[in-house]
Design a protein around this motif. Structure first.
Motif, PDB file in Angstrom:
ATOM      1  N   HIS A 161       4.439  -4.180  -6.267  1.00 37.38           N
ATOM      2  CA  HIS A 161       4.702  -5.703  -5.659  1.00 37.38           C
ATOM      3  C   HIS A 161       3.264  -5.729  -4.695  1.00 37.38           C
ATOM      4  CE1 HIS A 161       8.628  -5.120  -6.803  1.00 37.38           C
ATOM      5  NE2 HIS A 161       8.875  -6.481  -6.689  1.00 37.38           N
ATOM      6  N   LYS A 162       2.843  -6.966  -4.828  1.00 33.31           N
ATOM      7  CA  LYS A 162       1.721  -7.180  -3.829  1.00 33.31           C
ATOM      8  C   LYS A 162       2.585  -8.162  -2.519  1.00 33.31           C
ATOM      9  CE  LYS A 162      -2.552  -9.266  -2.539  1.00 33.31           C
ATOM     10  NZ  LYS A 162      -3.329 -10.124  -3.004  1.00 33.31           N
ATOM     11  N   HIS A 163       2.211  -7.707  -1.391  1.00 33.51           N
ATOM     12  CA  HIS A 163       2.939  -8.430  -0.150  1.00 33.51           C
ATOM     13  C   HIS A 163       2.074  -9.633   0.262  1.00 33.51           C
ATOM     14  CE1 HIS A 163       6.443  -6.358   0.473  1.00 33.51           C
ATOM     15  NE2 HIS A 163       6.091  -5.595  -0.304  1.00 33.51           N
ATOM     16  N   ASP A 164       2.190 -11.059   0.015  1.00 30.59           N
ATOM     17  CA  ASP A 164       1.177 -11.841   0.450  1.00 30.59           C
ATOM     18  C   ASP A 164       2.047 -13.201   0.935  1.00 30.59           C
ATOM     19  OD1 ASP A 164      -1.328 -13.165   0.384  1.00 30.59           O
ATOM     20  OD2 ASP A 164      -1.314 -13.715  -1.674  1.00 30.59           O
ATOM     21  N   PRO A 165       2.633 -13.401   2.013  1.00 33.44           N
ATOM     22  CA  PRO A 165       3.074 -12.164   2.884  1.00 33.44           C
ATOM     23  C   PRO A 165       4.455 -11.494   2.122  1.00 33.44           C
ATOM     24  CG  PRO A 165       3.691 -14.153   4.061  1.00 33.44           C
ATOM     25  CD  PRO A 165       2.720 -14.546   2.713  1.00 33.44           C
ATOM     26  N   GLN A 166       5.205 -12.290   1.328  1.00 33.52           N
ATOM     27  CA  GLN A 166       6.411 -11.933   0.493  1.00 33.52           C
ATOM     28  C   GLN A 166       5.992 -11.141  -0.479  1.00 33.52           C
ATOM     29  OE1 GLN A 166       9.570 -12.571   2.024  1.00 33.52           O
ATOM     30  NE2 GLN A 166       8.241 -13.312   3.656  1.00 33.52           N
ATOM     31  N   PRO A 167       6.852 -10.259  -1.088  1.00 34.60           N
ATOM     32  CA  PRO A 167       6.546  -9.316  -2.207  1.00 34.60           C
ATOM     33  C   PRO A 167       6.661 -10.264  -3.489  1.00 34.60           C
ATOM     34  CG  PRO A 167       8.767  -8.830  -1.095  1.00 34.60           C
ATOM     35  CD  PRO A 167       8.127  -9.649  -0.418  1.00 34.60           C
ATOM     36  N   VAL A 168       5.700  -9.798  -4.238  1.00 35.90           N
ATOM     37  CA  VAL A 168       5.596 -10.694  -5.728  1.00 35.90           C
ATOM     38  C   VAL A 168       5.157  -9.460  -6.710  1.00 35.90           C
ATOM     39  CG1 VAL A 168       4.426 -12.117  -6.943  1.00 35.90           C
ATOM     40  CG2 VAL A 168       4.385 -12.797  -4.554  1.00 35.90           C
ATOM     41  N   GLU A 169       6.236  -9.373  -7.659  1.00 35.33           N
ATOM     42  CA  GLU A 169       5.992  -8.290  -8.462  1.00 35.33           C
ATOM     43  C   GLU A 169       4.862  -8.577  -9.358  1.00 35.33           C
ATOM     44  OE1 GLU A 169       8.496  -6.508 -12.480  1.00 35.33           O
ATOM     45  OE2 GLU A 169       9.598  -7.632 -10.553  1.00 35.33           O
ATOM     46  N   LEU A 170       4.141  -7.531  -9.721  1.00 36.81           N
ATOM     47  CA  LEU A 170       2.839  -7.679 -10.633  1.00 36.81           C
ATOM     48  C   LEU A 170       3.300  -7.572 -11.846  1.00 36.81           C
ATOM     49  CD1 LEU A 170       0.490  -5.129  -8.689  1.00 36.81           C
ATOM     50  CD2 LEU A 170       0.926  -7.682  -8.234  1.00 36.81           C
ATOM     51  N   ASN A 171       3.488  -8.667 -12.468  1.00 37.75           N
ATOM     52  CA  ASN A 171       4.215  -8.833 -13.800  1.00 37.75           C
ATOM     53  C   ASN A 171       3.284 -10.026 -14.851  1.00 37.75           C
ATOM     54  OD1 ASN A 171       4.955 -11.307 -12.901  1.00 37.75           O
ATOM     55  ND2 ASN A 171       7.189 -10.677 -12.966  1.00 37.75           N
ATOM     56  N   ASP A 172       2.156 -10.430 -14.222  1.00 41.33           N
ATOM     57  CA  ASP A 172       1.433 -11.227 -15.120  1.00 41.33           C
ATOM     58  C   ASP A 172       0.614 -10.376 -16.155  1.00 41.33           C
ATOM     59  OD1 ASP A 172      -0.501 -12.969 -16.507  1.00 41.33           O
ATOM     60  OD2 ASP A 172      -1.433 -13.697 -14.482  1.00 41.33           O
ATOM     61  N   PRO A 173       1.253 -10.543 -17.540  1.00 40.10           N
ATOM     62  CA  PRO A 173       0.259  -9.710 -18.489  1.00 40.10           C
ATOM     63  C   PRO A 173      -1.115 -10.137 -18.807  1.00 40.10           C
ATOM     64  CG  PRO A 173       1.696 -11.173 -19.528  1.00 40.10           C
ATOM     65  CD  PRO A 173       1.956 -11.499 -18.146  1.00 40.10           C
ATOM     66  N   GLY A 174      -1.743 -11.051 -18.419  1.00 39.85           N
ATOM     67  CA  GLY A 174      -3.251 -11.587 -18.360  1.00 39.85           C
ATOM     68  C   GLY A 174      -3.799 -10.753 -17.189  1.00 39.85           C
ATOM     69  N   ARG A 175      -2.988 -10.043 -16.143  1.00 36.74           N
ATOM     70  CA  ARG A 175      -3.797  -9.670 -14.993  1.00 36.74           C
ATOM     71  C   ARG A 175      -3.617  -8.075 -14.788  1.00 36.74           C
ATOM     72  NH1 ARG A 175      -6.979  -9.767 -12.050  1.00 36.74           N
ATOM     73  NH2 ARG A 175      -6.036  -9.965 -10.081  1.00 36.74           N
ATOM     74  N   PHE A 176      -2.261  -7.836 -15.240  1.00 32.58           N
ATOM     75  CA  PHE A 176      -1.623  -6.483 -15.037  1.00 32.58           C
ATOM     76  C   PHE A 176      -1.462  -5.760 -16.234  1.00 32.58           C
ATOM     77  CE2 PHE A 176      -0.532  -9.523 -11.492  1.00 32.58           C
ATOM     78  CZ  PHE A 176      -1.452  -9.016 -10.520  1.00 32.58           C
ATOM     79  N   PHE A 177      -1.464  -4.446 -16.387  1.00 27.99           N
ATOM     80  CA  PHE A 177      -1.038  -3.803 -17.881  1.00 27.99           C
ATOM     81  C   PHE A 177      -0.119  -2.664 -17.006  1.00 27.99           C
ATOM     82  CE2 PHE A 177      -1.366  -0.138 -20.537  1.00 27.99           C
ATOM     83  CZ  PHE A 177      -0.862  -0.886 -21.794  1.00 27.99           C
ATOM     84  N   THR A 178       1.088  -2.715 -17.182  1.00 24.46           N
ATOM     85  CA  THR A 178       2.097  -1.519 -16.779  1.00 24.46           C
ATOM     86  C   THR A 178       2.817  -0.837 -17.854  1.00 24.46           C
ATOM     87  OG1 THR A 178       2.722  -3.268 -14.766  1.00 24.46           O
ATOM     88  CG2 THR A 178       4.168  -1.475 -15.506  1.00 24.46           C
ATOM     89  N   THR A 179       2.634   0.338 -17.609  1.00 28.47           N
ATOM     90  CA  THR A 179       3.179   1.534 -18.422  1.00 28.47           C
ATOM     91  C   THR A 179       4.390   2.136 -17.747  1.00 28.47           C
ATOM     92  OG1 THR A 179       2.020   3.192 -17.936  1.00 28.47           O
ATOM     93  CG2 THR A 179       1.219   1.943 -19.793  1.00 28.47           C
ATOM     94  N   VAL A 180       5.523   2.333 -18.522  1.00 28.23           N
ATOM     95  CA  VAL A 180       6.380   2.996 -17.947  1.00 28.23           C
ATOM     96  C   VAL A 180       6.903   4.283 -18.784  1.00 28.23           C
ATOM     97  CG1 VAL A 180       9.109   2.886 -17.271  1.00 28.23           C
ATOM     98  CG2 VAL A 180       7.549   0.967 -17.118  1.00 28.23           C
ATOM     99  N   ASN A 181       7.170   5.383 -18.108  1.00 26.83           N
ATOM    100  CA  ASN A 181       7.694   6.538 -18.824  1.00 26.83           C
ATOM    101  C   ASN A 181       8.770   7.171 -18.262  1.00 26.83           C
ATOM    102  OD1 ASN A 181       5.335   7.012 -20.838  1.00 26.83           O
ATOM    103  ND2 ASN A 181       4.246   7.204 -18.994  1.00 26.83           N
ATOM    104  N   GLU A 182       9.926   7.742 -18.940  1.00 29.47           N
ATOM    105  CA  GLU A 182      11.129   8.215 -18.206  1.00 29.47           C
ATOM    106  C   GLU A 182      11.336   9.757 -19.061  1.00 29.47           C
ATOM    107  OE1 GLU A 182      15.545   6.721 -17.540  1.00 29.47           O
ATOM    108  OE2 GLU A 182      13.975   5.446 -17.205  1.00 29.47           O
ATOM    109  N   THR A 183      11.735  10.455 -17.941  1.00 28.07           N
ATOM    110  CA  THR A 183      12.249  11.946 -18.593  1.00 28.07           C
ATOM    111  C   THR A 183      13.307  12.182 -17.827  1.00 28.07           C
ATOM    112  OG1 THR A 183      11.035  12.937 -16.959  1.00 28.07           O
ATOM    113  CG2 THR A 183       9.780  12.608 -19.040  1.00 28.07           C
ATOM    114  N   GLU A 184      14.288  12.822 -18.706  1.00 27.64           N
ATOM    115  CA  GLU A 184      15.394  13.691 -17.849  1.00 27.64           C
ATOM    116  C   GLU A 184      15.096  14.578 -17.120  1.00 27.64           C
ATOM    117  OE1 GLU A 184      18.491  14.843 -20.696  1.00 27.64           O
ATOM    118  OE2 GLU A 184      18.342  13.242 -21.945  1.00 27.64           O
ATOM    119  N   ARG A 185      15.890  15.000 -16.156  1.00 32.27           N
ATOM    120  CA  ARG A 185      15.635  16.072 -15.195  1.00 32.27           C
ATOM    121  C   ARG A 185      16.746  16.976 -15.406  1.00 32.27           C
ATOM    122  NH1 ARG A 185      14.812  13.839  -9.566  1.00 32.27           N
ATOM    123  NH2 ARG A 185      14.404  15.954  -9.030  1.00 32.27           N
ATOM    124  N   ALA A 186      17.750  16.759 -14.609  1.00 32.95           N
ATOM    125  CA  ALA A 186      18.885  17.706 -14.829  1.00 32.95           C
ATOM    126  C   ALA A 186      20.253  16.807 -14.976  1.00 32.95           C
ATOM    127  CB  ALA A 186      19.043  19.017 -13.806  1.00 32.95           C
ATOM    128  N   GLY A 187      21.108  17.169 -15.641  1.00 28.38           N
ATOM    129  CA  GLY A 187      22.374  16.395 -15.580  1.00 28.38           C
ATOM    130  C   GLY A 187      22.160  14.690 -15.737  1.00 28.38           C
TER     131      GLY A 187
END
Length: 138
Positions: free
Chosen positions: A68-94
């Motif tokens: 998120h960018k705080h400007d002054p309130q938090p705004v999620e960085l989710n505009d696909p024309g401006r931001f590219f987000t990747t998410v990876n997830e792994t198991e740890r234990a249990g």
């Protein structure tokens, strides 16, 4: 546009992981980790913001983690024309999981300067990291 690639990105990521700090107490359902830093980038380049969340799948489902960018309130960085987000997830234990969220700000502009924060939301709990300051040169 200037981009870090190959060994340069790997070195930056390794240095960042060595300086990681956590935002939550030991018994938390969800925690956010990333290095404390101030970032200076030239206008027109790109920059990567990377955070890691550790959470309990049973107690924290679904998890939503994002920068998120705080400007002054938090705004999620989710505009696909401006931001590219990747998410990876792994198991740890249990039931433990680790999720990495990397958001690239594409073609940085002067108005991108400011404070950024990674936030992870569970149904019953929220974890937030510290602020990262981004300065834009040129």
């Amino acid at each position: 546009m200037t981009r870090l690639t190959g060994p340069a990105v790997l070195m930056v990521m390794m240095m960042m992981m060595m300086m990681i700090t956590s935002s939550a107490p030991e018994n938390a359902t969800v925690e956010v980790f990333y290095p404390q830093a101030s970032i200076r980038v030239p206008r027109g380049s790109s920059v990567l913001l990377s955070c890691e969340t550790h959470y309990d799948l049973v107690q924290c489902d679904p998890l939503h983690a994002a920068w998120h960018k705080h400007d002054p309130q938090p705004v999620e960085l989710n505009d696909p024309g401006r931001f590219f987000t990747t998410v990876n997830e792994t198991e740890r234990a249990g039931n433990k999981r680790r999720r990495r969220v990397v958001t690239e700000i594409l073609e940085v502009r002067a108005e991108d300067a400011g404070r950024f924060q990674c936030r992870a939301d569970c149904p019953e709990e929220t974890a937030m990291g510290h602020f990262i300051n981004l300065s834009v040169e040129g």
